[in-house]
Design a protein around this motif. Sequence first.
Motif, PDB file in Angstrom:
ATOM      1  N   GLY A   5      39.198  41.023  36.215  1.00  0.00           N
ATOM      2  CA  GLY A   5      40.425  41.462  36.867  1.00  0.00           C
ATOM      3  C   GLY A   5      40.548  40.782  38.212  1.00  0.00           C
ATOM      4  O   GLY A   5      39.644  40.888  39.051  1.00  0.00           O
ATOM      5  N   ALA A 130      42.850  45.132  41.148  1.00  0.00           N
ATOM      6  CA  ALA A 130      41.999  44.288  40.314  1.00  0.00           C
ATOM      7  C   ALA A 130      41.405  45.085  39.157  1.00  0.00           C
ATOM      8  O   ALA A 130      41.288  44.585  38.028  1.00  0.00           O
ATOM      9  CB  ALA A 130      40.886  43.668  41.154  1.00  0.00           C
ATOM     10  N   GLU A 133      44.100  45.598  36.631  1.00  0.00           N
ATOM     11  CA  GLU A 133      44.343  44.354  35.900  1.00  0.00           C
ATOM     12  C   GLU A 133      43.293  44.152  34.811  1.00  0.00           C
ATOM     13  O   GLU A 133      43.609  43.716  33.693  1.00  0.00           O
ATOM     14  CB  GLU A 133      44.316  43.178  36.877  1.00  0.00           C
ATOM     15  CG  GLU A 133      44.363  41.801  36.235  1.00  0.00           C
ATOM     16  CD  GLU A 133      45.653  41.506  35.517  1.00  0.00           C
ATOM     17  OE1 GLU A 133      45.688  40.533  34.738  1.00  0.00           O
ATOM     18  OE2 GLU A 133      46.642  42.237  35.733  1.00  0.00           O
ATOM     19  N   ALA A 134      42.031  44.485  35.105  1.00  0.00           N
ATOM     20  CA  ALA A 134      40.971  44.348  34.097  1.00  0.00           C
ATOM     21  C   ALA A 134      41.214  45.294  32.923  1.00  0.00           C
ATOM     22  O   ALA A 134      41.019  44.922  31.756  1.00  0.00           O
ATOM     23  CB  ALA A 134      39.611  44.622  34.736  1.00  0.00           C
ATOM     24  N   THR A 136      44.088  46.489  31.914  1.00  0.00           N
ATOM     25  CA  THR A 136      45.241  45.985  31.163  1.00  0.00           C
ATOM     26  C   THR A 136      44.838  44.839  30.250  1.00  0.00           C
ATOM     27  O   THR A 136      45.239  44.775  29.077  1.00  0.00           O
ATOM     28  CB  THR A 136      46.344  45.531  32.133  1.00  0.00           C
ATOM     29  OG1 THR A 136      46.786  46.641  32.906  1.00  0.00           O
ATOM     30  CG2 THR A 136      47.528  44.944  31.376  1.00  0.00           C
ATOM     31  N   ARG A 137      44.025  43.936  30.760  1.00  0.00           N
ATOM     32  CA  ARG A 137      43.587  42.797  29.942  1.00  0.00           C
ATOM     33  C   ARG A 137      42.747  43.268  28.749  1.00  0.00           C
ATOM     34  O   ARG A 137      42.910  42.777  27.631  1.00  0.00           O
ATOM     35  CB  ARG A 137      42.767  41.824  30.793  1.00  0.00           C
ATOM     36  CG  ARG A 137      43.587  40.997  31.754  1.00  0.00           C
ATOM     37  CD  ARG A 137      42.737  39.897  32.367  1.00  0.00           C
ATOM     38  NE  ARG A 137      43.516  39.065  33.257  1.00  0.00           N
ATOM     39  CZ  ARG A 137      43.043  37.951  33.818  1.00  0.00           C
ATOM     40  NH1 ARG A 137      41.799  37.571  33.571  1.00  0.00           N
ATOM     41  NH2 ARG A 137      43.805  37.236  34.610  1.00  0.00           N
ATOM     42  N   THR A 199      38.410  40.343  43.100  1.00  0.00           N
ATOM     43  CA  THR A 199      38.011  39.996  41.739  1.00  0.00           C
ATOM     44  C   THR A 199      36.921  40.944  41.266  1.00  0.00           C
ATOM     45  O   THR A 199      35.952  41.195  41.986  1.00  0.00           O
ATOM     46  CB  THR A 199      37.483  38.553  41.670  1.00  0.00           C
ATOM     47  OG1 THR A 199      38.475  37.667  42.180  1.00  0.00           O
ATOM     48  CG2 THR A 199      37.157  38.160  40.238  1.00  0.00           C
TER      49      THR A 199
END
Length: 214
Positions: A5, A130, A133-134, A136-137, A199
Amino acid sequence: MLVRGEVVREVPPEIARFSVTVAARDKNRPAALSRLAERSEAVRALVDGYGDAIDRRETGDLWVRPELKRSGEKVTGYAGSATTIVTVTDFGILGELMLRLADQDQTTVAGPWWELRPNSPVHREARQAAVAEAITRAREYADALGAEVTALLHLSDAGLTAQQPMMMTRAAHTMGYRAAGGAPPELELDPQVQTVQATIEAGFAISPPRLASE
């Protein structure tokens, strides 16, 4: 499943720092020291006059040395300088203050350096984004496999950085202005955008994939 992320944010700075260096030189050591002390005190008084607009005022390098002839150890005079680091929160007075300081005798002003506070909420928000985002991925990858994310196995912080433009990290802007008379000119400074990057790496467990066969 291991995913990364990563979030990048561009945000306005919260503080600005600059340095003020006063110098003095005289054949007589007490005279040189007295002149250096007077100029340093003038800087302190001028900065303190801006009240709450100043976050802090700190003493930097201070040096005094004898000046020698090119050969031998005969002292021809004494020179010294004192540096003050000023941190400003009100950018509206920054240009005015820097020019007023640069207008003092034997004074050099360098900066500004735009920054975020170490405890700025921007850092926390970037880390949280972040992580989001991780997640979601991971869900997108699992969905592509016909699976679901079932558990978080581990989470590691790969780092958070606040990057400044290269032109400011290589060198400072310096001022050595001296007015011919009257007040110094006005100077409007444009705060530099700060880039914050967070990150993280996360491992997730997923349910057995439901792979369609054709």
